[in-house]
Motif scaffolding. Structure first.
Motif, PDB file in Angstrom:
ATOM      1  N   TYR A 142       0.883  -1.124   0.018  1.00 45.94           N
ATOM      2  CA  TYR A 142      -0.023  -0.058   0.052  1.00 45.94           C
ATOM      3  C   TYR A 142       0.871   1.295  -0.125  1.00 45.94           C
ATOM      4  O   TYR A 142       0.715   2.079  -0.754  1.00 45.94           O
ATOM      5  N   LEU A 143       2.001   1.293   0.842  1.00 47.16           N
ATOM      6  CA  LEU A 143       2.716   2.588   1.002  1.00 47.16           C
ATOM      7  C   LEU A 143       3.735   2.678  -0.377  1.00 47.16           C
ATOM      8  O   LEU A 143       3.726   3.802  -0.808  1.00 47.16           O
ATOM      9  N   LYS A 144       3.932   1.427  -0.799  1.00 45.74           N
ATOM     10  CA  LYS A 144       4.797   1.794  -2.153  1.00 45.74           C
ATOM     11  C   LYS A 144       4.097   2.251  -3.428  1.00 45.74           C
ATOM     12  O   LYS A 144       4.316   3.026  -4.191  1.00 45.74           O
ATOM     13  N   ASP A 145       2.667   1.637  -3.335  1.00 46.24           N
ATOM     14  CA  ASP A 145       1.834   2.346  -4.419  1.00 46.24           C
ATOM     15  C   ASP A 145       1.386   3.564  -4.182  1.00 46.24           C
ATOM     16  O   ASP A 145       1.101   4.190  -5.130  1.00 46.24           O
ATOM     17  N   ARG A 146       1.725   3.998  -3.023  1.00 48.39           N
ATOM     18  CA  ARG A 146       1.394   5.481  -2.792  1.00 48.39           C
ATOM     19  C   ARG A 146       2.511   6.220  -3.241  1.00 48.39           C
ATOM     20  O   ARG A 146       2.528   7.612  -3.020  1.00 48.39           O
ATOM     21  N   GLY A 147       3.386   5.623  -3.509  1.00 43.97           N
ATOM     22  CA  GLY A 147       4.698   6.306  -4.005  1.00 43.97           C
ATOM     23  C   GLY A 147       5.892   6.603  -3.028  1.00 43.97           C
ATOM     24  O   GLY A 147       6.744   7.501  -3.240  1.00 43.97           O
ATOM     25  N   LEU A 148       5.706   6.071  -1.965  1.00 46.13           N
ATOM     26  CA  LEU A 148       6.618   6.276  -0.790  1.00 46.13           C
ATOM     27  C   LEU A 148       7.953   5.485  -1.022  1.00 46.13           C
ATOM     28  O   LEU A 148       7.890   4.320  -1.384  1.00 46.13           O
ATOM     29  N   SER A 149       9.042   6.180  -0.734  1.00 45.25           N
ATOM     30  CA  SER A 149      10.432   5.303  -0.884  1.00 45.25           C
ATOM     31  C   SER A 149      10.716   4.825   0.458  1.00 45.25           C
ATOM     32  O   SER A 149      10.102   5.097   1.414  1.00 45.25           O
ATOM     33  N   ASP A 150      11.719   3.651   0.401  1.00 44.77           N
ATOM     34  CA  ASP A 150      12.273   3.069   1.589  1.00 44.77           C
ATOM     35  C   ASP A 150      12.727   4.138   2.435  1.00 44.77           C
ATOM     36  O   ASP A 150      12.506   4.107   3.613  1.00 44.77           O
TER      37      ASP A 150
END
Length: 591
Positions: free
Chosen positions: A140-148
């Motif tokens: 979900y967080l990656k789909d929102r475009g957040l980086s590691d």
């Protein structure tokens, strides 16, 4: 050991209450006092008064009052010792080493335990996010475009689907059920069983400005209500006095701070390079949050969603910013919904351009009004112009009012003279309404009626104490007739002992020093009320003598009657009766 009273007084005297409170509340000088919006309750008209002469504050709206120690204790939720230490550091006073009292140690231990528990919970949530159990949340967080990098920087985590997962983890770490209950992380229920407050949610740790975890926010995975859930308030966490992301934003070199709506907005903006973004914690923006921002900037850019709720949130926030001495500007998000969408569509440069073009707060309010009326319909447009005039009339500073008047006339194609005449007309009514607002009485309730009854009974004692504080020169005319023991209300008796001691020693009256001898919060409020009771000014010397005589007579007669009720000595009873007859004729004359 406890700190000596002389040292407590020294620290208090070296911290002017107006200077200290001004760093938390926007104050304006009014007469001999300073006034502002009360930080302890919501209000639109300032009723919070700070006296430099008395070194005290008092709110005529909610009754909160005290000295500089009381303010820090109430505002920052500190113990007395913590407030003393903070003020000593501020004034450059070195405090001797001392042992904590049992109560202080208990409070300090509770804070430390909660900090440790929050830290453990944050570490565990972050671990779960990176484990197989947190795959859905991480996707979900990656789909929102957040980086590691952003996920790690903000310590994002995941609360598992199992209802007692965190409870079992914290229990294994040695925390008791009582400690977990106080933390707001776990619900301890003997009937339903113990269960976590957060489960199956992406977790956003909330940090104070010193990078310590004080609470959590959680977004549900999939369907479910509420969509966002926050920790309840604890001894560490006050939603209305903290801002998400401020621990990072305060380091930004930008001249302004960006206020947006939620956690994801803040993280998206930081990822795009706008490291000056912050957000409220699931509640409406508050005056306390405005003053927190004022420590770091003079300008706040509102970057709320472009929908109706976002517009309403901006309209609520702008007056709060103004009242607390901050300039507010509003960034247009259209045609996008939120900062994340805008940045994905137009990039960092596009968002930066929106910042540069952001409308001033007042002009934004006028533009919202413009959109609410049919400008092609003469009747509707006339109503709009009247509403514009009402808004402009509320601007107190003449130059600012004239500037906005000229700008509004030009932007909305209104004849400047016509608009100015309307503004002046509404201005008179606005000032009248503002003056009268100060004298509105709150609605009568049974509780208020009981308080009023008690207050009326003790009013002469309270009024005499106030009189002596404001006019210590009158003491010489009454000292032969009345003493501290004549104040039969226990609290007033304690205050009278210290006040009369100051008067007998011909010292400068120091209400703040008297207040510092009391530790109970309710007693401090009552004493603050004593010293903020208003006397009638403008009386002739003769009328003042009559008024003071009446107050002294009432206090003394009440004292005599109280002793007559409780004495069984017939000789003393006759003496009191004789004294009562004399006091009924008592009067002061300074001529």
């Amino acid at each position: 050991m406890r700190y000596e009273e002389e040292l407590i007084d020294e620290v208090r005297e070296k911290n002017d209450i107006v200077d200290v409170i001004s760093s938390y509340v926007s104050l304006k000088k009014r007469g001999s006092n300073y006034v502002g919006l009360c930080p302890f309750h919501n209000e639109k008209t300032p009723s919070f008064s700070v006296s430099r002469d008395k070194q005290m504050y008092y709110c005529f709206g909610c009754g909160q009052g005290g000295n500089v120690y009381t303010f820090l204790m109430e505002y920052n939720r500190l113990s007395f010792v913590e407030a003393l230490q903070e003020l000593a550091k501020r004034a450059g006073v070195e405090l001797p080493e001392r042992e904590q009292t049992a109560e202080e140690k208990q409070q300090a231990d509770a804070r430390l335990t909660l900090r440790d528990m929050n830290k453990e919970a944050a570490v565990y949530f972050h671990y779960l996010l990176k484990s197989k159990r947190g795959t859905q949340a991480l996707v979900y967080l990656k789909d929102r475009g957040l980086s590691d990098e952003m996920i790690n920087q903000f310590g994002l985590g995941y609360a598992d689907i199992y209802r007692d997962d965190l409870y079992q983890y914290l229990k294994a770490k040695g925390f008791s059920d009582y400690q977990m209950k106080e933390s707001s992380l776990v619900n301890i229920d003997t009937v339903k069983g113990n269960y976590d407050k957060f489960f199956n949610r992406v977790i956003f740790p909330i940090m104070d400005i010193n990078q310590r975890v004080i609470g959590f926010g959680g977004r549900v995975m999939g369907e479910g209500e509420p969509k966002y859930l926050n920790s309840r308030e604890t001894i560490l966490f006050d939603k209305g006095r903290n801002l998400y992301g401020l621990n990072y934003a305060k380091r930004s070199r930008s001249k302004s701070l960006i206020l947006c709506e939620g956690y994801m907005d803040v993280i998206s903006l930081h990822q795009a390079g706008f490291t000056n973004a912050v957000a409220p914690l699931g509640t409406a923006f508050t005056p306390n949050q405005a003053m927190l921002l004022k420590r770091y900037t003079n300008e706040v850019i509102l970057s709320f969603d472009s929908d109706g709720a976002g517009v309403k949130a901006a309209l609520r926030a702008l007056p709060i910013l103004r009242e607390n001495g901050l300039r507010g500007r509003v960034l247009s998000m259209k045609p996008y919904k939120d900062p994340d969408e805008l940045i994905k569509a137009e990039g960092q440069e596009g968002y930066q351009k929106r910042i540069e073009e952001a409308e001033s707060g007042r002009m934004f309010e006028l533009l919202v009004l413009y959109g609410q009326y049919n400008q092609q319909d003469p009747e509707s447009r006339t109503e709009f112009i009247h509403e514009i005039a009402k808004k402009l009339a509320q601007i107190e500073e003449p130059l600012e009012r004239q500037t906005y008047l000229a700008s509004a006339a030009n932007r909305f194609m209104i004849r400047k003279n016509d608009l100015e005449n309307l503004v002046n007309r509404y201005g008179l009514g606005y000032q009248y309404e503002k003056v009268n607002e100060q004298y509105k009485t709150p609605p009568e309730t049974e509780e208020r009626r009981q308080e009023k009854k008690k207050s009326n009974k003790n009013q002469p004692q309270r009024l005499l104490l106030t009189w002596l504080v404001e006019h210590p020169e009158m003491y010489q005319y009454i000292r032969a007739y009345i003493g501290a023991d004549d104040f039969i209300e226990p609290l007033y008796h304690s205050v009278a002992i210290m006040l009369f001691e100051q008067l007998d020693n011909e010292e400068k009256i120091n209400p703040a020093a008297i207040l510092s001898r009391f530790t109970d919060a309710e007693e401090q409020k009552e004493i603050a009320a004593i010293f903020n009771t208003h006397l009638k000014y403008g009386l002739s010397s003769e009328d003042e003598d009559k008024a003071l005589s009446d107050v002294v007579r009432k206090v003394k007669l009440a004292s005599i009657e109280d002793e007559m009720v409780h004495t069984s000595d017939i000789v003393r009873w006759q003496e009191l009766l004789s004294l009562k007859n004399k006091m009924q004729k008592f009067s002061i004359s300074r001529s």
